[in-house]
Design a protein around this motif. Structure first.
Motif, short mmCIF file in Angstrom:
data_model
loop_
_atom_site.label_atom_id
_atom_site.label_comp_id
_atom_site.label_asym_id
_atom_site.label_seq_id
_atom_site.Cartn_x
_atom_site.Cartn_y
_atom_site.Cartn_z
N VAL A 1 90.85 113.20 -32.69
CA VAL A 1 91.90 112.81 -32.47
C VAL A 1 93.11 114.54 -31.82
N VAL A 2 93.56 114.09 -31.22
CA VAL A 2 94.01 115.33 -30.19
C VAL A 2 96.23 115.72 -30.12
N GLY A 3 95.94 116.74 -30.96
CA GLY A 3 97.59 116.56 -30.42
C GLY A 3 97.59 117.82 -29.46
N PRO B 1 94.95 120.46 -39.05
CA PRO B 1 95.94 119.44 -37.95
C PRO B 1 96.72 118.27 -38.64
N PHE B 2 98.11 118.33 -38.15
CA PHE B 2 98.94 116.89 -38.84
C PHE B 2 98.72 116.98 -40.26
N THR B 3 99.26 117.87 -40.93
CA THR B 3 99.66 118.28 -42.00
C THR B 3 101.35 117.76 -41.91
N GLY B 4 101.14 116.61 -42.96
CA GLY B 4 102.59 116.82 -43.69
C GLY B 4 103.40 116.28 -41.59
N GLY B 5 104.87 116.09 -42.38
CA GLY B 5 105.98 115.74 -41.71
C GLY B 5 105.58 114.19 -40.64
N SER B 6 105.44 113.95 -39.08
CA SER B 6 104.86 113.05 -38.54
C SER B 6 103.72 112.81 -38.40
N GLY B 7 102.72 113.69 -38.99
CA GLY B 7 101.28 113.44 -39.38
C GLY B 7 100.94 112.33 -40.30
N ARG B 8 102.33 111.72 -41.10
CA ARG B 8 101.59 110.86 -41.92
C ARG B 8 102.00 109.40 -41.96
N PHE B 9 102.26 109.30 -40.10
CA PHE B 9 102.07 108.20 -39.34
C PHE B 9 99.99 108.31 -39.21
N SER C 1 89.11 113.48 -43.09
CA SER C 1 87.43 114.10 -43.44
C SER C 1 86.46 113.22 -42.31
N ASP C 2 87.07 112.12 -41.90
CA ASP C 2 86.22 111.68 -41.61
C ASP C 2 86.05 111.45 -40.20
N ILE C 3 87.27 111.86 -40.03
CA ILE C 3 87.58 111.79 -38.20
C ILE C 3 87.24 113.57 -38.38
N PHE C 4 87.92 112.96 -36.55
CA PHE C 4 88.30 114.83 -36.14
C PHE C 4 89.57 115.46 -35.57
N THR C 5 89.64 116.24 -36.39
CA THR C 5 91.27 116.28 -35.33
C THR C 5 91.73 117.71 -34.93
N THR C 6 92.19 118.26 -34.45
CA THR C 6 91.93 118.67 -33.11
C THR C 6 93.37 119.30 -32.18
N ASN C 7 93.76 119.85 -31.01
CA ASN C 7 94.90 120.29 -30.53
C ASN C 7 94.54 121.45 -29.17
N VAL C 8 95.39 120.58 -28.30
CA VAL C 8 95.00 121.64 -27.25
C VAL C 8 95.54 122.86 -27.15
N VAL C 9 96.71 123.36 -27.34
CA VAL C 9 96.83 124.69 -28.10
C VAL C 9 96.47 124.89 -30.06
N HIS C 10 95.32 125.78 -30.22
CA HIS C 10 94.96 125.55 -32.17
C HIS C 10 96.21 127.02 -32.59
N CYS C 11 97.39 127.29 -31.60
CA CYS C 11 98.62 127.93 -32.10
C CYS C 11 99.91 127.27 -32.60
N LEU D 1 92.88 107.11 -24.94
CA LEU D 1 93.43 106.86 -25.23
C LEU D 1 94.66 107.67 -25.63
N ALA D 2 96.17 107.64 -24.98
CA ALA D 2 97.28 108.04 -24.68
C ALA D 2 98.32 107.05 -25.53
N VAL D 3 98.51 108.33 -26.53
CA VAL D 3 99.52 107.09 -28.22
C VAL D 3 100.39 108.08 -27.47
N PRO D 4 101.70 107.51 -27.96
CA PRO D 4 103.15 107.92 -28.10
C PRO D 4 102.98 109.62 -29.60
N HIS D 5 103.31 110.11 -28.98
CA HIS D 5 103.46 111.31 -30.31
C HIS D 5 104.10 110.07 -31.51
#
Length: 195
Positions: A38-40, A54-62, A75-85, A158-162
């Motif tokens: 999953v990439v943000g 990544p995706f801790t709290g806030g909208s990450g609840r979805f 911890s079963d999946i891998f989450t990351t971001n296009v920009v890591h900062c 899979l392109a998903v709405p933010h």
């Protein structure tokens, strides 16, 4: 993966980025053997910086709700971001930041070789289409294709709405979002069980 994480944490490629507790970087998180990534667009604010996840709290609840419904944990999946900062003042990531961080994302994806890559939001989805120009795009809401895809093949995209957008939608639409994302996660894992 540990080498990539160490480089991300110490990265100084972009001026004003990776300042502790302000624009701090966090590497991708989770299982390097996951069939789904999953990439943000960029790292969220202080909760993500402090947890280094990544995706801790806030909208990450979805995402958390979809994982729970799919019988998985973060911890079963891998989450990351296009920009890591985390960009200053929550502004959009700049083109040079995306370019400077691209090698990290490419290395994470090469290590994992997922069946499914989920882009959360338009910017992340566009960046993933650049990474995988020949990959099949899956429809949203998610509909599982027949059979399972080998790990070595180019992944499905899979392109998903933010999730920050979906939180303002009616309850029925939020429920559809969570259920569709859970279906995608279940399809990616298939009959394989997380370790």
């Amino acid at each position: 993966m540990e080498a990539v994480k160490a480089e991300i944490v110490q990265c100084q490629r972009c001026e004003g980025m990776n300042i502790h507790d302000v624009t701090q970087a966090a590497p991708g998180y989770g299982s390097p053997e996951s069939p789904v990534v999953v990439v943000g667009q960029s790292l969220c604010g202080k909760p993500c910086m402090r947890a280094q996840i990544p995706f801790t709290g806030g909208s990450g609840r979805f995402l958390n709700l979809a994982l729970e419904r799919a019988g998985l944990t973060k911890s079963d999946i891998f989450t990351t971001n296009v920009v890591h900062c985390h960009p200053p003042a929550n502004r959009p990531s700049l083109p040079h930041e995306i370019a400077n961080c691209r090698p990290y994302l490419l290395r994470e994806l090469k290590i994992i070789q997922p069946r499914l890559v989920v882009g959360l939001g338009k910017d992340a989805s566009a960046a993933l289409r650049d990474v995988y120009p020949d990959a099949d795009a899956m429809p949203w809401p998610f509909a599982a294709p027949p059979g399972r895809q080998p790990r070595a093949a180019s992944p499905k995209l899979l392109a998903v709405p933010h999730p920050s957008w979906i939180k303002w939608q009616p309850l029925e639409r939020r429920e559809e979002y969570v259920e569709s994302l859970a279906r995608a996660l279940r399809w990616a894992f298939g009959s394989s069980k997380p370790r």
